[in-house]
Design an enzyme around this catalytic site. Structure first.
Site, PDB file in Angstrom:
ATOM      1  N   ARG A  10       0.851  -1.183   0.000  1.00 41.58           N
ATOM      2  CA  ARG A  10       0.000   0.000   0.000  1.00 41.58           C
ATOM      3  C   ARG A  10       0.890   1.237   0.000  1.00 41.58           C
ATOM      4  O   ARG A  10       1.923   1.269   0.643  1.00 41.58           O
ATOM      5  CB  ARG A  10      -0.896   0.023   1.244  1.00 41.58           C
ATOM      6  N   TYR A  50      -1.343  -3.413  -6.996  1.00 45.11           N
ATOM      7  CA  TYR A  50      -1.141  -4.107  -5.714  1.00 45.11           C
ATOM      8  C   TYR A  50      -2.475  -4.222  -4.953  1.00 45.11           C
ATOM      9  O   TYR A  50      -3.204  -3.228  -4.816  1.00 45.11           O
ATOM     10  CB  TYR A  50      -0.098  -3.369  -4.849  1.00 45.11           C
ATOM     11  N   GLY A  51      -2.737  -5.397  -4.433  1.00 47.45           N
ATOM     12  CA  GLY A  51      -4.018  -5.713  -3.788  1.00 47.45           C
ATOM     13  C   GLY A  51      -4.597  -4.634  -2.889  1.00 47.45           C
ATOM     14  O   GLY A  51      -5.736  -4.205  -3.070  1.00 47.45           O
ATOM     15  N   GLY A  52      -3.811  -4.189  -1.915  1.00 47.80           N
ATOM     16  CA  GLY A  52      -4.331  -3.213  -0.945  1.00 47.80           C
ATOM     17  C   GLY A  52      -4.764  -1.904  -1.596  1.00 47.80           C
ATOM     18  O   GLY A  52      -5.570  -1.161  -1.055  1.00 47.80           O
ATOM     19  N   LYS A  68      -9.529  -2.433   1.951  1.00 52.83           N
ATOM     20  CA  LYS A  68      -9.182  -1.292   2.798  1.00 52.83           C
ATOM     21  C   LYS A  68      -9.980  -0.041   2.406  1.00 52.83           C
ATOM     22  O   LYS A  68     -10.421   0.718   3.252  1.00 52.83           O
ATOM     23  CB  LYS A  68      -7.692  -0.990   2.694  1.00 52.83           C
ATOM     24  N   HIS A  89     -10.630  -2.407  11.857  1.00 54.79           N
ATOM     25  CA  HIS A  89      -9.534  -3.239  11.353  1.00 54.79           C
ATOM     26  C   HIS A  89      -9.292  -4.348  12.380  1.00 54.79           C
ATOM     27  O   HIS A  89      -8.312  -4.330  13.122  1.00 54.79           O
ATOM     28  CB  HIS A  89      -8.305  -2.336  11.203  1.00 54.79           C
ATOM     29  N   SER A 144       0.127  -3.826  12.276  1.00 58.11           N
ATOM     30  CA  SER A 144       0.653  -4.879  11.402  1.00 58.11           C
ATOM     31  C   SER A 144       1.843  -5.570  12.075  1.00 58.11           C
ATOM     32  O   SER A 144       2.489  -5.003  12.967  1.00 58.11           O
ATOM     33  CB  SER A 144       1.044  -4.307  10.048  1.00 58.11           C
ATOM     34  N   CYS A 185       1.785  -8.157  14.042  1.00 56.66           N
ATOM     35  CA  CYS A 185       1.521  -8.654  15.398  1.00 56.66           C
ATOM     36  C   CYS A 185       0.810 -10.003  15.368  1.00 56.66           C
ATOM     37  O   CYS A 185       0.391 -10.510  16.408  1.00 56.66           O
ATOM     38  CB  CYS A 185       0.695  -7.659  16.188  1.00 56.66           C
ATOM     39  N   GLY A 186       0.610 -10.582  14.192  1.00 57.21           N
ATOM     40  CA  GLY A 186       0.057 -11.935  14.110  1.00 57.21           C
ATOM     41  C   GLY A 186      -1.453 -12.005  14.187  1.00 57.21           C
ATOM     42  O   GLY A 186      -2.018 -12.966  14.711  1.00 57.21           O
ATOM     43  N   LYS A 187      -2.121 -11.016  13.592  1.00 59.39           N
ATOM     44  CA  LYS A 187      -3.601 -11.001  13.630  1.00 59.39           C
ATOM     45  C   LYS A 187      -4.183 -12.223  12.908  1.00 59.39           C
ATOM     46  O   LYS A 187      -5.083 -12.885  13.428  1.00 59.39           O
ATOM     47  CB  LYS A 187      -4.053  -9.710  12.954  1.00 59.39           C
ATOM     48  N   ASN A 234      -2.737 -15.082  12.263  1.00 59.21           N
ATOM     49  CA  ASN A 234      -2.423 -16.317  12.995  1.00 59.21           C
ATOM     50  C   ASN A 234      -3.368 -16.508  14.170  1.00 59.21           C
ATOM     51  O   ASN A 234      -3.851 -17.621  14.430  1.00 59.21           O
ATOM     52  CB  ASN A 234      -0.982 -16.292  13.521  1.00 59.21           C
ATOM     53  N   ASP A 287      -9.314  -9.702   9.254  1.00 53.40           N
ATOM     54  CA  ASP A 287      -8.845  -8.345   8.954  1.00 53.40           C
ATOM     55  C   ASP A 287      -9.862  -7.237   9.240  1.00 53.40           C
ATOM     56  O   ASP A 287      -9.476  -6.164   9.654  1.00 53.40           O
ATOM     57  CB  ASP A 287      -8.425  -8.279   7.477  1.00 53.40           C
ATOM     58  N   ASN A 291       6.457  -8.661   1.469  1.00 49.58           N
ATOM     59  CA  ASN A 291       4.996  -8.455   1.534  1.00 49.58           C
ATOM     60  C   ASN A 291       4.300  -9.309   0.469  1.00 49.58           C
ATOM     61  O   ASN A 291       3.261  -8.924  -0.072  1.00 49.58           O
ATOM     62  CB  ASN A 291       4.671  -6.968   1.344  1.00 49.58           C
ATOM     63  N   ARG A 300       1.954 -12.248  -0.946  1.00 51.95           N
ATOM     64  CA  ARG A 300       0.622 -12.515  -0.399  1.00 51.95           C
ATOM     65  C   ARG A 300      -0.018 -13.753  -0.995  1.00 51.95           C
ATOM     66  O   ARG A 300       0.380 -14.228  -2.055  1.00 51.95           O
ATOM     67  CB  ARG A 300      -0.299 -11.325  -0.730  1.00 51.95           C
TER      68      ARG A 300
END
Ligand code: OXD
Ligand code: MN
Length: 595
Positions: A72, A200-202, A209, A229, A251, A253-255, A257, A280, A376, A378
């Protein structure tokens, strides 16, 4: 044009955008398997997709973006409101007239020689009172194929639109994929998004987003709900009772997971089970029962590949074995893929994310390792393929939220977990959320970056108003969820993590739910309620002696120092910062003085 609709607004808009972009052809995306397959074949012929080994990875493809189009681009992302003040100090701002004028020049004729695809999509189950409809016009097959994974797209949405007439107008063109002609523009007052010059996706999957956070947060404030978010997960306890939590982390921090963790042995034996609703985005509303209910508006994961393996996220490893679009990962000689931190041995050779030959151990001119996959890189993959996918994904009212969790990456400051005193204090803990830079990010290691509710890059309006909205939402609920703060990243003085994280985090979630059920006492400290060490179930997990005590320490001096950073952060919102947050600030200061 192969496009019929009774919705005049939609028809007029598509025609107007087509006059601007001048595509050779216009194709409506109907959501059928046959159309998807035809697009995949075309995308392979054009080089947009590489088909992967279909025996080992059925339905999977690889896509490579331009090397300068891999993430992004926040400096090219704008909120375009009539008044600059409404975008706030947290956003880049352009006037709507100026932004349209600038972007129109880039969009003009940008789709010549290409097809414009019309993607009607619903964020949330089609027809749900929670859902919002968007229509994305794009000249990218990659975007279409990703949107088919990430959203409910096609005819059912078009039919719904004939009843509703209200949709977010999303226009995207790759144009020349030129970083100097790249703009991600949001016009929340016009319910419009324009994105140009990126693949790019984002930046280009506009349902994610752009719509579900930036534009939706703006709408949510008006309509009195929350677009956040956050991950949403269900935790089934040994009695078979399901509680749902929503959690926000900055970002890295393992959201993702956490959203699909597999219970560690000790807790699995007890009978715990996790149900993944989303990784997300959470849209949350107060329902007729006065409780907070949430949906994940998406239908897929757009996850970061590096570091994903059977230890960090076994459910994701399963999920991405089929029907997945990989972006910017390493291509192996056998037509499968790899990334740094994947399972198994490092391949001897392959083709890197830029399409160049790659060998194990390769270094660049300055001696730095050359990555096979972009940091990054994906995968885009359907949530229904996830072994822990919730059975309530299509539920029109979503799931009831028992607890909200905020988190950060703090080496010394925040304890493993604390419960805030009430909703207002909880909003303060979300508004002051922060992470320290790791060595992986550029900038000074240890520097604290504030990211309130993990929404700093995604709040589509002035964050001062956003905090006010959060405070007001608490008053609308009969029984608001309790708000907690967690930190998986506390270290000892040698920099070693005190807590193992990953699947073991469920032990902390168990305490959180016990607190929601009033099952355990807690220790009152100046920052909130902390667990008594005995109340965190450690069956099957051995920490170093004294580690739990260290994880739960609250150092008055560190928190007093922290107040300085919070003050500076709050001051930028001037009069827009709700008085209640200053009250919380001074109350914390007083509590710290009195310990
Ligand atoms: C994401 C992000 O891609 O937060 O989810 O950047
Ligand atoms: Mn995210």
């Amino acid at each position: 044009m192969k496009f019929q609709t009774h919705n005049k607004k939609l028809k007029d808009w598509v025609e107007k955008m087509a006059r601007l972009c001048q595509p050779d052809d216009i194709v409506l995306i109907n959501g059928s398997a046959a159309q998807k397959e035809a697009l995949e074949i075309e995308a392979m012929a054009s080089g947009e997709l590489i088909q992967l080994n279909q025996e080992k990875l059925p339905g999977c493809f690889l896509h490579r973006t331009a090397p300068d189009d891999v993430a992004r681009t926040e400096h090219l992302t704008f909120i375009c409101t009539k008044k600059k003040h409404d975008a706030g100090p947290n956003n880049n701002w352009m006037s709507p007239a100026g932004a349209y004028r600038k972007a129109r020049e880039i969009f003009k004729g940008a789709m010549r020689g290409r097809t414009m695809y019309i993607i009607p999509f619903s964020m949330g189950p089609v027809g749900s009172p929670f859902a919002k409809i968007g229509v994305e016009l794009t000249d990218s097959r990659y975007v279409v194929l990703n949107m088919l994974v990430m959203t409910r797209a096609g005819d059912a949405v078009l039919r719904q639109l004939e009843k509703e007439d209200n949709f977010t107008k999303c226009l995207h063109s790759k144009a020349g994929l030129d970083i100097n002609k790249r703009l991600i523009l949001h016009f929340p007052e016009d319910n419009t998004i324009w994105s140009v010059g990126s693949g790019y996706g984002g930046n280009v999957l506009l349902g994610k987003k752009c719509l579900s956070l930036r534009v939706a947060s703006f709408i949510a404030r008006k309509e009195r709900w929350l677009a956040e978010h956050m991950l949403i997960m269900g935790i089934e306890d040994p009695r078979g009772r399901l509680n749902y939590i929503a959690a926000a982390f900055p970002s890295a921090c393992g959201k993702t997971n956490l959203a699909m963790l597999v219970p560690p042995e000790g807790l699995k034996k007890k009978g715990y089970r996790i149900w993944t609703v989303g990784d997300d985005i959470a849209w949350m509303r107060v329902d007729s029962d006065g409780a907070l209910w949430a949906i994940n508006p998406e239908t897929g994961f757009f996850g970061v590949a590096p570091g994903t393996n059977s230890k960090t996220n076994p459910n994701m490893v399963e999920t991405v074995k089929k029907d997945t679009i990989y972006t910017n990962v390493l291509l192996k000689n056998d037509g499968t893929i790899w990334w740094e931190g994947a399972d198994g041995p490092v391949p001897l050779e392959g083709v890197d994310w830029q399409g160049r030959p790659w060998r194990q151990g390769m270094v660049d001119a300055s001696g730095k390792p050359v990555c096979g996959a972009h940091a990054n890189s994906r995968f885009t993959t359907p949530i229904t393929n996830c072994p822990s996918a919730s059975f309530r994904l299509e539920q029109h009212h979503g799931v009831p939220i028992s607890a909200i969790i905020f988190g950060g990456r703090r080496q010394y400051l925040a304890p493993l977990v604390y419960e805030t005193f009430n909703w207002q204090h909880g909003v303060f803990s979300g508004a002051t959320m922060a992470s320290e830079r790791t060595a992986a990010a550029s900038g000074q290691v240890g520097e604290v970056r504030r990211d309130p509710m993990a929404m700093l890059p995604f709040c589509g309006y002035n964050m001062g108003y956003y905090f006010r909205h959060w405070l007001d939402m608490g008053k609308r609920m009969v029984k608001p969820p309790k708000i907690f703060h967690v930190n998986w990243f506390r270290t000892d003085k040698h920099g070693k993590f005190l807590w193992p994280g990953f699947t073991e985090n469920l032990r902390v979630l168990e305490w959180i739910l016990d607190r929601c059920d009033n099952k355990v006492e807690a220790v009152k400290t100046p920052i909130g309620y902390l667990p008594q060490p005995k109340d965190i179930d450690m069956t099957g997990l051995k920490l170093e002696v004294g580690a739990m005590e260290k994880l739960l320490e609250v150092h008055t001096e560190n928190w007093t120092e922290e107040l300085k950073g919070i003050k500076k952060f709050f001051q930028q919102f001037k009069k827009d910062l709700p008085e209640e947050l200053w009250q919380e600030y001074y109350a914390l200061q007083e509590r710290l003085k009195n310990t």
